[in-house]
Design an enzyme around this catalytic site. Sequence first.
Site, PDB file in Angstrom:
ATOM      1  N   VAL A  58      40.576  37.746  35.218  1.00 59.11           N
ATOM      2  CA  VAL A  58      39.714  37.284  36.434  1.00 59.11           C
ATOM      3  C   VAL A  58      38.279  38.058  36.608  1.00 59.11           C
ATOM      4  O   VAL A  58      37.370  37.453  36.728  1.00 59.11           O
ATOM      5  CB  VAL A  58      40.313  36.832  37.587  1.00 59.11           C
ATOM      6  CG1 VAL A  58      39.381  36.102  38.588  1.00 59.11           C
ATOM      7  CG2 VAL A  58      41.570  35.880  37.159  1.00 59.11           C
ATOM      8  N   CYS A  59      38.534  39.214  36.679  1.00 63.24           N
ATOM      9  CA  CYS A  59      37.346  40.246  37.183  1.00 63.24           C
ATOM     10  C   CYS A  59      36.245  40.080  35.922  1.00 63.24           C
ATOM     11  O   CYS A  59      35.127  40.015  36.252  1.00 63.24           O
ATOM     12  CB  CYS A  59      37.742  41.686  37.350  1.00 63.24           C
ATOM     13  SG  CYS A  59      38.953  41.616  38.521  1.00 63.24           S
ATOM     14  N   ASP A  60      36.840  40.104  34.728  1.00 59.71           N
ATOM     15  CA  ASP A  60      35.752  39.930  33.570  1.00 59.71           C
ATOM     16  C   ASP A  60      35.152  38.565  33.655  1.00 59.71           C
ATOM     17  O   ASP A  60      33.918  38.679  33.403  1.00 59.71           O
ATOM     18  CB  ASP A  60      36.733  40.110  32.101  1.00 59.71           C
ATOM     19  CG  ASP A  60      35.930  39.859  30.957  1.00 59.71           C
ATOM     20  OD1 ASP A  60      36.038  40.948  30.340  1.00 59.71           O
ATOM     21  OD2 ASP A  60      35.405  38.647  30.793  1.00 59.71           O
ATOM     22  N   THR A  63      32.505  38.581  36.409  1.00 60.35           N
ATOM     23  CA  THR A  63      31.335  39.343  35.935  1.00 60.35           C
ATOM     24  C   THR A  63      30.507  38.543  35.000  1.00 60.35           C
ATOM     25  O   THR A  63      29.300  38.693  35.106  1.00 60.35           O
ATOM     26  CB  THR A  63      31.823  40.785  35.781  1.00 60.35           C
ATOM     27  OG1 THR A  63      32.592  41.312  36.843  1.00 60.35           O
ATOM     28  CG2 THR A  63      30.699  41.502  35.532  1.00 60.35           C
TER      29      THR A  63
END
Length: 165
Positions: A58-60, A63
């Site tokens: 999810v962070c990938d 970003t």
Amino acid sequence: MAVTFKGNAVTLMGSQVKAGDKAPNFTVLANDLSEVTLDDTKGSVRLISVVPSIDTGVCDAQTRRFNEEAAKLDNVKVLTVSVDLPFAQKRWCGAHGIENVQTLSDHRDLSFGEAYGVAIKELRLLARSVFVINSNDEVTYAEYVSEVTDHPNYEAAIEAAKAAN
């Protein structure tokens, strides 16, 4: 505000901010280990995307999404803050062609995490959140994602950044 990580309640350290608040200052590290503060982007609209760890799914995605949107936003600096080491952030950005977002590390002392109330006490990670700060250093948008593994409201954050210009 109650926040969970994988369904388990977590404790957020610091004071949460809301629209209308003066944006708290902070000191984080750039990929070259130089210190970066809120004042370094004074006079610009800032969209601050906060992720627990840039190396997770999810962070990938978060970003990458804000990197794509940053290219379309005029006079908006997009910053991604996590507790990942600056070296890991730099390597990840290089491997994924991220050029429109500045990644910043709060690993040293959780300055950002505590100033914005997103430092997770139990995990020493930052809770997923998005902030928009206008050129007068006022918070115009704040989203604390209630389940850390969920996506933020990208559209609302992008519209807030456009409106803050």
